[in-house]
Scaffold this motif. Structure first.
Motif, PDB file in Angstrom:
ATOM      1  N   LYS A  40       1.013  -1.236  -0.023  1.00  0.00           N
ATOM      2  CA  LYS A  40       0.089  -0.051  -0.012  1.00  0.00           C
ATOM      3  C   LYS A  40       0.642   1.475  -0.010  1.00  0.00           C
ATOM      4  O   LYS A  40       0.620   2.192  -0.520  1.00  0.00           O
ATOM      5  N   ASP A  41       1.999   1.182   0.479  1.00  0.00           N
ATOM      6  CA  ASP A  41       2.937   2.513   0.507  1.00  0.00           C
ATOM      7  C   ASP A  41       3.648   2.599  -0.653  1.00  0.00           C
ATOM      8  O   ASP A  41       4.416   3.327  -0.823  1.00  0.00           O
TER       9      ASP A  41
ATOM     10  N   ARG B   1       6.209  -6.467   7.595  1.00  0.00           N
ATOM     11  CA  ARG B   1       6.691  -5.340   8.479  1.00  0.00           C
ATOM     12  C   ARG B   1       8.085  -5.682   8.778  1.00  0.00           C
ATOM     13  O   ARG B   1       8.850  -4.790   9.109  1.00  0.00           O
ATOM     14  N   GLU B   2       8.457  -7.093   9.154  1.00  0.00           N
ATOM     15  CA  GLU B   2       9.905  -7.209   9.332  1.00  0.00           C
ATOM     16  C   GLU B   2      10.746  -7.122   8.044  1.00  0.00           C
ATOM     17  O   GLU B   2      11.951  -7.518   8.227  1.00  0.00           O
TER      18      GLU B   2
ATOM     19  N   PHE C  71      -0.887  -4.175  -4.140  1.00  0.00           N
ATOM     20  CA  PHE C  71      -1.908  -5.282  -3.515  1.00  0.00           C
ATOM     21  C   PHE C  71      -2.257  -4.491  -2.421  1.00  0.00           C
ATOM     22  O   PHE C  71      -1.880  -4.366  -1.131  1.00  0.00           O
ATOM     23  N   ASP C  72      -3.728  -4.267  -2.642  1.00  0.00           N
ATOM     24  CA  ASP C  72      -4.544  -3.440  -1.774  1.00  0.00           C
ATOM     25  C   ASP C  72      -5.876  -4.078  -1.574  1.00  0.00           C
ATOM     26  O   ASP C  72      -6.986  -4.211  -2.380  1.00  0.00           O
TER      27      ASP C  72
END
Ligand code: ARG
Length: 592
Positions: free
Chosen positions: A388-389, A396-397, A460-461
């Motif tokens: 999304k960013d 996150r890791e 990818f949302d």
């Protein structure tokens, strides 16, 4: 099957004939350049350039063309007029729309003709790597590849599937050696293992062996010796290698199954499948001078491939230590596919980041004569899946996201949407909600991948993917289910075409779009562009929604014939949506 000439094609033919009659000297250049238009059904712009080229007056030429075209009672073209500097605005007869669609509806293939000269295409797609987790890149290759297989087969092409899995390489020395030293790591303790368990075991083994390989020089030595045994075809080593491949296949098939994708074992011909050809491939390249020795390695050089330092970057077919790499395998695969499988087209659905590799491989194969005039090699290169960013998709890791987790989450979200939309009228049972959730969730993931041009990156949302509004498969699937619901409620009324009826604007727009199905497929097939089919289906669903809002079907104001004709439009729309989505690998639940 009865192929149907589309309205666009008939109109084009009539205008082209009139144009040739008005301007015989134009010859083959007499192209009306017809396209759909907002002002009328079609617009033809070809008169402008042609008149300019031949020093005529475009408006005059357009006028002559209009005079040469029969209109009115019984004609396909109802109205044609000159506009602006010399365009033609063309309106087709309502009758022509419905009778053309009736001909489509009478045919199993919806009137779509086969390609004029179908050939044989080998598609290389869905190629994960042994002992490794599948990620979103493998998803793209599988989804886009499967859609191209279906689309090409629908046009009559003979398609051979090849899943070029990564099942060979030096990393197997390390894996096999570790398994010899820890012989129970891949044991199936309680009978069969699930795909997920298989991958967990493989992943654990991979990590442990890599750690040992990096930490223990003696293990490293033993692992290296294993590679030599493997390449020498030592039986015991091969048997251990096969365990990794088999275990991985349990995992691959579980993912493909979740993706609702039919991958067949004989089509899985991985890198190892070409081992027997590697030596000969290199020998031919060296003998013909296509490849040369450079620092002990066998290399192919290209004038236009240089590194940042300006030095040429070669394609290495055989390393200085004697090992064969990815390139030798791909070159051997080309020989096999062209010479043994009879491929005229080789299509590779592979990440754009491998484009330089394929450019060099194709060029090498051309120089060696393995690709010749009658053969075409194309990489259908796809972009990166982003989070999304807007950055490459990671957890996150910072780890690669497991494909299975994504699919499960998509199914979960879709199930929530189905449950929320469920009401007393639809009255789905819990089982039906679950089954629809799977078809919608998996459809959403595939559609998101297929609805933008493959070469572009996409985000990818999941929120967007399962949205009921906007360019999603859910929207298209709902349109389909709504039509099926109307058809179930029709009672005695039958879907029957009535070409004599006058059409409302929303009916004409829907009808003209339905007529474009064959042309859209031909385009999607020729350019390897499944997104064109996705865009077509989304527009079809949108046009249907407008039609549904503006034109009552079962309570049509014009009486029984109009009810029948509108049911006919509903039915043909549903069949077209169903066929189109099926080609993209997406299911159409009957009730939502
Ligand atoms: N296994 C490779 C990967 O995961 C893709 C293989 C592509 N096909 C080929 N013929 N090289 O990136």
């Amino acid at each position: 099957m009865t192929p149907v000439t589309s309205l666009a094609a008939s109109v084009n033919q009539r205008v082209a004939d009139a144009l040739s009659a008005a301007l015989p000297e134009a010859g083959a250049a007499a192209d009306p350049l017809l396209r759909r238009s907002d002002r009328a059904d079609f617009q033809a712009n070809g008169m402008l350039a042609l008149a300019k080229k031949l020093k005529g007056n475009p408006r005059e030429l357009a006028g002559q063309v209009v005079a040469g075209i029969p209109t009115g009672e019984g004609a396909v073209i109802k109205e044609i007029e000159v506009s602006g500097p010399g365009f033609l605005n063309i309106t087709v007869a309502d009758e022509a729309i419905i009778s053309t669609l009736a001909a489509r509806a009478a045919d199993d293939r919806l009137g779509v003709p086969y390609a004029d000269r179908p050939g044989t295409t080998v598609i290389d797609y869905a190629q994960p790597n042994v002992a490794k987790e599948m990620h979103v890149g493998h998803l793209r290759s599988a989804v886009i590849g499967a859609a191209m297989v279906e689309i090409l087969e629908f046009t009559g092409e003979k398609v051979i599937r090849r899943h070029h899995i990564g099942d060979w390489g030096t990393q197997f020395g390390m894996l096999i050696q570790y398994l010899t030293e820890h012989p129970h790591e891949l044991d199936h303790k309680g009978g069969e293992v699930s795909g997920e368990e298989a991958m967990t075991n493989l992943g654990r083994l991979y990590k442990a062996s890599r750690a040992l390989f990096d930490a223990d020089p003696e293990f490293k030595e033993r692992a290296r010796a294993r590679v030599v045994d493997l390449q020498a075809g030592d039986e015991e080593t091969l048997a251990l290698w096969r365990r990794f491949v088999d275990e991985s296949k349990i995992y691959f098939y579980s993912v493909f199954n979740k993706l609702d994708m039919d991958i067949k074992d004989p089509d899985v011909v991985g890198e190892s499948g070409y081992n027997a050809m590697l030596e000969e491939t290199c020998r031919i390249l060296e003998e013909t001078g296509v490849a040369v020795r450079s620092d002990g390695a066998l290399c192919v050089f290209f004038d236009d491939v240089k590194g940042p330092d300006g030095n040429p970057v070669p394609l290495i077919v055989k390393k200085s230590n004697g090992g064969y790499g990815y390139a030798a395998t791909d070159l051997s695969a080309i020989r096999d596919r062209v010479q043994n499988l009879g491929a005229e087209t080789l299509l590779y659905v592979v990440d754009a980041r491998q484009s330089l590799h394929f450019k060099m491989v194709f060029e090498t194969a051309r120089r060696a004569g393995w690709l010749h005039e009658g053969t075409d090699a194309v990489q259908l290169a796809f972009g990166t899946v982003l989070g999304k960013d807007g950055k490459p998709f990671k957890t996150r890791e910072g780890e690669t996201v497991r494909l299975v987790d994504l699919l499960d989450e998509a199914i979960e979200r879709a199930t929530a949407v189905v449950r929320e939309k469920n009401n007393d009228k639809v009255a789905l049972t819990e089982d039906e909600i679950a089954a629809n959730g799977v078809q919608i969730g998996i459809g959403a993931v595939k559609y998101a991948d297929l609805s933008t041009s493959a070469s572009r990156d996409y985000k990818f949302d999941l929120d967007q993917m399962v949205s009921l509004n906007g360019d999603t498969s859910v929207y298209v699937q709902y349109a389909y289910a709504r039509i099926r619901s109307i058809l179930r409620l029709r009672g005695e009324a039958e879907p029957v075409a009535h070409p004599e009826l006058e059409l409302a604007p929303a009916e004409r727009a829907l009808g003209l779009h339905l007529d474009q199905f064959g042309e859209t497929l031909a385009e999607a097939a020729a350019g390897y562009e499944p997104h064109k089919l996705a865009a077509y289906l989304y527009q079809l669903a949108s046009l249907y929604t407008t039609f549904y809002d503006q034109c009552p079907v079962l309570k049509a104001e014009g009486g029984a014939d109009q009810v029948a004709n509108r049911l006919f439009l509903c039915d043909l729309t549903a069949r077209t949506l169903h066929q189109g989505l099926a080609l993209l690998g997406i299911r159409t639940p009957e009730r939502l």
